[in-house]
Design a protein around this motif. Structure first.
Motif, PDB file in Angstrom:
ATOM      1  N   TYR A 232       1.012 -11.156  -3.802  1.00  0.00           N
ATOM      2  CA  TYR A 232       2.087 -10.195  -4.091  1.00  0.00           C
ATOM      3  C   TYR A 232       3.441 -10.899  -4.202  1.00  0.00           C
ATOM      4  O   TYR A 232       3.965 -11.408  -3.202  1.00  0.00           O
ATOM      5  CB  TYR A 232       2.138  -9.121  -3.007  1.00  0.00           C
ATOM      6  CG  TYR A 232       0.799  -8.463  -2.799  1.00  0.00           C
ATOM      7  CD1 TYR A 232       0.268  -7.608  -3.754  1.00  0.00           C
ATOM      8  CD2 TYR A 232       0.042  -8.738  -1.658  1.00  0.00           C
ATOM      9  CE1 TYR A 232      -0.977  -7.020  -3.585  1.00  0.00           C
ATOM     10  CE2 TYR A 232      -1.193  -8.148  -1.471  1.00  0.00           C
ATOM     11  CZ  TYR A 232      -1.705  -7.296  -2.441  1.00  0.00           C
ATOM     12  OH  TYR A 232      -2.939  -6.725  -2.259  1.00  0.00           O
ATOM     13  N   THR A 234       6.182  -9.507  -6.377  1.00  0.00           N
ATOM     14  CA  THR A 234       7.160  -8.669  -7.071  1.00  0.00           C
ATOM     15  C   THR A 234       8.430  -8.511  -6.230  1.00  0.00           C
ATOM     16  O   THR A 234       8.532  -9.029  -5.114  1.00  0.00           O
ATOM     17  CB  THR A 234       6.569  -7.291  -7.377  1.00  0.00           C
ATOM     18  OG1 THR A 234       6.207  -6.659  -6.135  1.00  0.00           O
ATOM     19  CG2 THR A 234       5.348  -7.405  -8.263  1.00  0.00           C
ATOM     20  N   GLU A 240       3.808  -2.945  -2.954  1.00  0.00           N
ATOM     21  CA  GLU A 240       2.609  -3.361  -3.679  1.00  0.00           C
ATOM     22  C   GLU A 240       1.455  -3.593  -2.702  1.00  0.00           C
ATOM     23  O   GLU A 240       0.315  -3.157  -2.939  1.00  0.00           O
ATOM     24  CB  GLU A 240       2.922  -4.625  -4.475  1.00  0.00           C
ATOM     25  CG  GLU A 240       1.880  -5.015  -5.491  1.00  0.00           C
ATOM     26  CD  GLU A 240       2.291  -6.250  -6.279  1.00  0.00           C
ATOM     27  OE1 GLU A 240       1.625  -6.534  -7.285  1.00  0.00           O
ATOM     28  OE2 GLU A 240       3.258  -6.935  -5.874  1.00  0.00           O
ATOM     29  N   LEU A 284       8.264  -0.569 -10.463  1.00  0.00           N
ATOM     30  CA  LEU A 284       7.252  -1.506 -10.964  1.00  0.00           C
ATOM     31  C   LEU A 284       5.900  -1.263 -10.308  1.00  0.00           C
ATOM     32  O   LEU A 284       4.854  -1.365 -10.953  1.00  0.00           O
ATOM     33  CB  LEU A 284       7.717  -2.954 -10.720  1.00  0.00           C
ATOM     34  CG  LEU A 284       8.941  -3.409 -11.526  1.00  0.00           C
ATOM     35  CD1 LEU A 284       9.354  -4.819 -11.111  1.00  0.00           C
ATOM     36  CD2 LEU A 284       8.648  -3.363 -13.019  1.00  0.00           C
ATOM     37  N   TYR A 287       4.447   1.816 -11.951  1.00  0.00           N
ATOM     38  CA  TYR A 287       3.867   1.520 -13.262  1.00  0.00           C
ATOM     39  C   TYR A 287       2.506   0.821 -13.145  1.00  0.00           C
ATOM     40  O   TYR A 287       1.594   1.083 -13.921  1.00  0.00           O
ATOM     41  CB  TYR A 287       4.817   0.632 -14.074  1.00  0.00           C
ATOM     42  CG  TYR A 287       6.182   1.233 -14.321  1.00  0.00           C
ATOM     43  CD1 TYR A 287       6.376   2.612 -14.357  1.00  0.00           C
ATOM     44  CD2 TYR A 287       7.291   0.413 -14.508  1.00  0.00           C
ATOM     45  CE1 TYR A 287       7.630   3.150 -14.581  1.00  0.00           C
ATOM     46  CE2 TYR A 287       8.553   0.950 -14.736  1.00  0.00           C
ATOM     47  CZ  TYR A 287       8.717   2.322 -14.761  1.00  0.00           C
ATOM     48  OH  TYR A 287       9.962   2.852 -14.972  1.00  0.00           O
ATOM     49  N   SER A 288       2.387  -0.066 -12.158  1.00  0.00           N
ATOM     50  CA  SER A 288       1.178  -0.895 -12.072  1.00  0.00           C
ATOM     51  C   SER A 288       0.061  -0.285 -11.231  1.00  0.00           C
ATOM     52  O   SER A 288      -1.100  -0.671 -11.359  1.00  0.00           O
ATOM     53  CB  SER A 288       1.538  -2.280 -11.498  1.00  0.00           C
ATOM     54  OG  SER A 288       2.012  -2.167 -10.169  1.00  0.00           O
ATOM     55  N   ARG A 289       0.396   0.691 -10.343  1.00  0.00           N
ATOM     56  CA  ARG A 289      -0.613   1.185  -9.404  1.00  0.00           C
ATOM     57  C   ARG A 289      -0.924   2.672  -9.520  1.00  0.00           C
ATOM     58  O   ARG A 289      -1.941   3.116  -9.001  1.00  0.00           O
ATOM     59  CB  ARG A 289      -0.167   0.910  -7.951  1.00  0.00           C
ATOM     60  CG  ARG A 289      -0.020  -0.560  -7.587  1.00  0.00           C
ATOM     61  CD  ARG A 289      -1.337  -1.299  -7.668  1.00  0.00           C
ATOM     62  NE  ARG A 289      -1.291  -2.613  -7.071  1.00  0.00           N
ATOM     63  CZ  ARG A 289      -0.796  -3.699  -7.650  1.00  0.00           C
ATOM     64  NH1 ARG A 289      -0.291  -3.613  -8.888  1.00  0.00           N
ATOM     65  NH2 ARG A 289      -0.786  -4.867  -7.032  1.00  0.00           N
TER      66      ARG A 289
END
Length: 452
Positions: A232, A234, A240, A284, A287-289
């Protein structure tokens, strides 16, 4: 029923539905105010690696190491790992000097790569070094700190009780206090932010058996979590990591009796920069998860469905969602003149009444917005007062005057999240910048303040 009434009814239902989806936040908050989970004392003494990422932290890293050294946990079961990450000061030298002065079990690594600035990159490099030099599985677990932290003397003992209670299966986080809570109003507002999160978010979820989330630092993970390294990197690796733990059918639990202290920003400029970064990182992760979370929510294989739903709702940018719905409502109301309805009447209602009557009962859109804003303000004010009462023995180094000012300004501190989220949404190349830490508070200083 005319056009305006139809629009208002539709959006009342939309706001009501969204509020219903968030109702569990209120329930967890109420439970957290009145109770928390305690863990039985264990005789098992686990071995831990203590991860300390440090970027230009020469003024504070020694205070954390000193507080660790003064803890009541067996020192031979604690190994400190300092990673001096893109430092331009003497952070590494300070840590090495403490090792020579008798603070045993300190390993210092340096990593310089200007293209890899976030704390996650420091973790990734450090865990690869630990695996190479010691073997990550030679430790039962790893604590994640920031260099500006300090820990209470019983911190590791209490965390070890919780970690052992869950048989090393779950991540365990702790109460995040502020060592400079009373420095000024800004640091006090930040202190309220984290104290309220622990009381009204973490405690209630833990009591109800629901997973909570990681809030930056002050948590312990099983060595199995990092057996393949740390992925991780980010802007907000904690969010995250939290989402992935739940997607992996794990939980994040909370130990209220374990207290660590953090240094908070003291200026508006630093506060704004940090919160924009948090907000951007939050987006972010969304958007990714969010796709995986929604898929898991409806999968029959999901073990912790409530925790999955909760983290999915947590990932939504609350202020952006409310702002978008509200703006859309006012755009649709702007078409009222096309249906023969005066727009001033839509906004202000019947102007014949006194302003105070309109504010209390007026049917104009702006009067409704004013009522919502005022109600939110006093609701958040009451919440701040409740947190100060619940944490009165923990927030002991703040004057009554500052507590009053923090409480009065707390709702505004939350409300500026609307423009912060908007700026974060529009930012594309938002980088990670150093948050300056120079508070000289030590564990001895806090003990003296507590006695006074």
């Amino acid at each position: 029923m005319n056009y305006v009434e139809i629009v208002n009814l539709v959006f009342t239902c939309i706001f009501g539905l969204y509020g219903l989806l968030m109702l569990h936040f209120v329930i967890f908050g109420i439970i957290g105010v009145f109770t928390y989970k305690k863990y039985p004392k264990t005789d098992v003494i686990n071995k831990y690696g203590l991860i300390i990422p440090a970027r230009n932290e020469e003024k504070v890293v020694g205070n954390l190491i000193e507080s660790i050294h003064k803890s009541d946990y067996p020192q031979d079961k604690l190994h400190i790992f300092v990673i001096a990450h893109n430092c331009t000061d003497n952070t590494a030298e300070v840590a090495r000097r403490l090792q020579k002065e008798g603070f045993a079990n300190i390993s210092v690594y340096e990593y310089n790569n200007p293209n890899e600035c976030t704390m996650g990159y420091a973790f990734r490099h450090l865990f690869s070094c630990i695996e190479k030099d010691y073997g990550t599985q030679s430790f039962d677990g790893f604590f994640i700190f920031n260099a500006d932290n300090i820990v209470e003397k019983n911190y590791f003992t209490k965390m070890n009780d919780a970690f052992e209670y869950y048989d090393h299966q779950y991540v365990v986080t702790s109460f995040r206090n502020s060592k400079n809570f009373g420095s000024n109003i800004m640091s006090g507002l930040y202190g309220m932010y984290f104290a309220l999160g622990c009381v009204c978010e973490f405690r209630g979820r833990n009591v109800c058996g629901c997973s909570t989330r990681i809030a930056g630092c002050g948590y312990v993970i099983s060595s199995k979590v990092v057996e393949n390294g740390w992925p991780y990197v980010t802007l907000t690796e904690d969010w995250e990591f939290s989402a992935d733990q739940i997607l992996d059918s794990n939980k994040i639990r909370y130990c209220d009796e374990a207290i660590f202290y953090d240094e908070q920003p003291t200026t508006f400029k630093v506060m704004w920069r940090q919160r924009v970064r948090w907000s951007r990182g939050h987006l972010l992760v969304l958007y990714s998860r969010v796709k995986d979370l929604l898929k898991a929510l409806f999968s029959p294989k999901t073990k912790h469905r409530m925790s999955t739903f909760d983290i999915a709702m947590n990932c939504l940018p609350f202020c952006l969602v409310l702002g978008f719905i509200g703006i859309l409502q006012y755009i649709l109301l702007a078409f009222a003149p096309c249906f023969g309805i005066d727009y001033n009447t839509v906004l202000f209602g019947n102007q014949a009444n006194e302003w105070w009557y309109n504010l209390l009962l007026g049917d104009g859109a702006l009067w409704g917005l004013a009522r919502s804003t005022i109600g939110t303000y006093f609701g958040m004010l009451a919440l701040a007062i409740i947190v100060f009462i619940v944490c009165r023995k923990r927030i002991f180094h703040v004057s009554l005057g500052k507590k009053i000012l923090v409480s009065l300004l707390w709702p505004l501190f939350l409300m500026i999240q609307f423009p912060i989220d908007f700026v974060a949404m529009c930012s594309r190349n938002l980088g990670w910048k150093v948050i300056p830490h120079d508070d000289k508070t030590t564990i001895n200083t806090l003990d003296e303040k507590r006695k006074n």
